[in-house]
Design a protein around this motif. Structure first.
Motif, mmCIF file in Angstrom:
data_model
loop_
_atom_site.group_PDB
_atom_site.id
_atom_site.type_symbol
_atom_site.label_atom_id
_atom_site.label_comp_id
_atom_site.label_asym_id
_atom_site.label_seq_id
_atom_site.Cartn_x
_atom_site.Cartn_y
_atom_site.Cartn_z
ATOM 1 N N MET A 36 9.179 25.432 32.817
ATOM 2 C CA MET A 36 8.373 26.638 32.863
ATOM 3 C C MET A 36 8.972 27.703 31.930
ATOM 4 N N VAL A 37 8.117 28.342 31.209
ATOM 5 C CA VAL A 37 8.543 29.373 30.260
ATOM 6 C C VAL A 37 8.862 30.653 31.031
ATOM 7 N N GLU A 38 9.959 31.282 30.689
ATOM 8 C CA GLU A 38 10.315 32.558 31.309
ATOM 9 C C GLU A 38 9.627 33.668 30.528
ATOM 10 N N LEU A 39 8.454 34.064 31.013
ATOM 11 C CA LEU A 39 7.606 35.008 30.296
ATOM 12 C C LEU A 39 8.264 36.365 30.112
ATOM 13 N N ILE A 91 -1.001 36.747 35.757
ATOM 14 C CA ILE A 91 0.423 37.083 35.779
ATOM 15 C C ILE A 91 0.531 38.507 35.267
ATOM 16 N N LEU A 92 1.132 39.381 36.059
ATOM 17 C CA LEU A 92 1.232 40.800 35.738
ATOM 18 C C LEU A 92 2.647 41.112 35.259
ATOM 19 N N SER A 102 -1.846 41.962 20.399
ATOM 20 C CA SER A 102 -1.098 40.860 19.776
ATOM 21 C C SER A 102 -0.067 40.289 20.741
ATOM 22 N N LEU A 103 0.635 41.168 21.449
ATOM 23 C CA LEU A 103 1.612 40.707 22.443
ATOM 24 C C LEU A 103 0.917 39.890 23.536
ATOM 25 N N ARG A 104 -0.244 40.354 23.989
ATOM 26 C CA ARG A 104 -0.997 39.618 25.017
ATOM 27 C C ARG A 104 -1.404 38.234 24.515
ATOM 28 N N GLN A 105 -1.843 38.148 23.268
ATOM 29 C CA GLN A 105 -2.240 36.859 22.704
ATOM 30 C C GLN A 105 -1.056 35.903 22.615
ATOM 31 N N MET A 106 0.090 36.409 22.160
ATOM 32 C CA MET A 106 1.276 35.554 22.055
ATOM 33 C C MET A 106 1.732 35.066 23.427
ATOM 34 N N LEU A 107 1.678 35.955 24.412
ATOM 35 C CA LEU A 107 2.087 35.565 25.763
ATOM 36 C C LEU A 107 1.098 34.593 26.389
ATOM 37 N N GLU A 164 0.520 27.371 32.638
ATOM 38 C CA GLU A 164 0.307 28.024 33.932
ATOM 39 C C GLU A 164 -1.178 28.151 34.278
ATOM 40 N N HIS A 165 -2.042 28.128 33.270
ATOM 41 C CA HIS A 165 -3.492 28.310 33.452
ATOM 42 C C HIS A 165 -3.806 29.629 34.145
#
Length: 82
Positions: free
Chosen positions: A1-4, A35-36, A59-64, A71-72
């Motif tokens: 799992m990626v640590e967002l 995910i908030l 842009s940050l939202r798109q990359m994340l 996680e869908h």
């Protein structure tokens, strides 16, 4: 799992004049399909992170969202000043 949290912090750090004040936290969301993430930074850094007309924030939202594909869930990023 990626640590967002770490991914988002690493993306934001180079854009901040005060990187020591930057903090990223995952918060509970009322919607189970999202995910908030909250980004806390100094006022001038928040302005840079949001960008003109929200371009940097989008842009940050798109990359994340790419980082969270497994996680869908939808990524929501909120910016707060400290």
């Amino acid at each position: 799992m990626v640590e967002l949290e770490k991914v988002l912090k690493n993306l934001c750090l180079p854009m901040c004049a005060n990187p020591e004040a930057l903090d990223v936290r995952i918060m509970p969301s009322l919607n189970e399909n999202e995910i908030l993430l909250y980004v806390y930074a100094k006022n001038e850094d928040v302005a840079k992170l949001i960008g003109k007309q929200g371009v940097m924030a989008n842009s940050l939202r798109q990359m994340l969202s790419v980082a969270s594909l497994e996680e869908h869930k939808r990524i929501v990023i909120k910016f707060e000043t400290i």
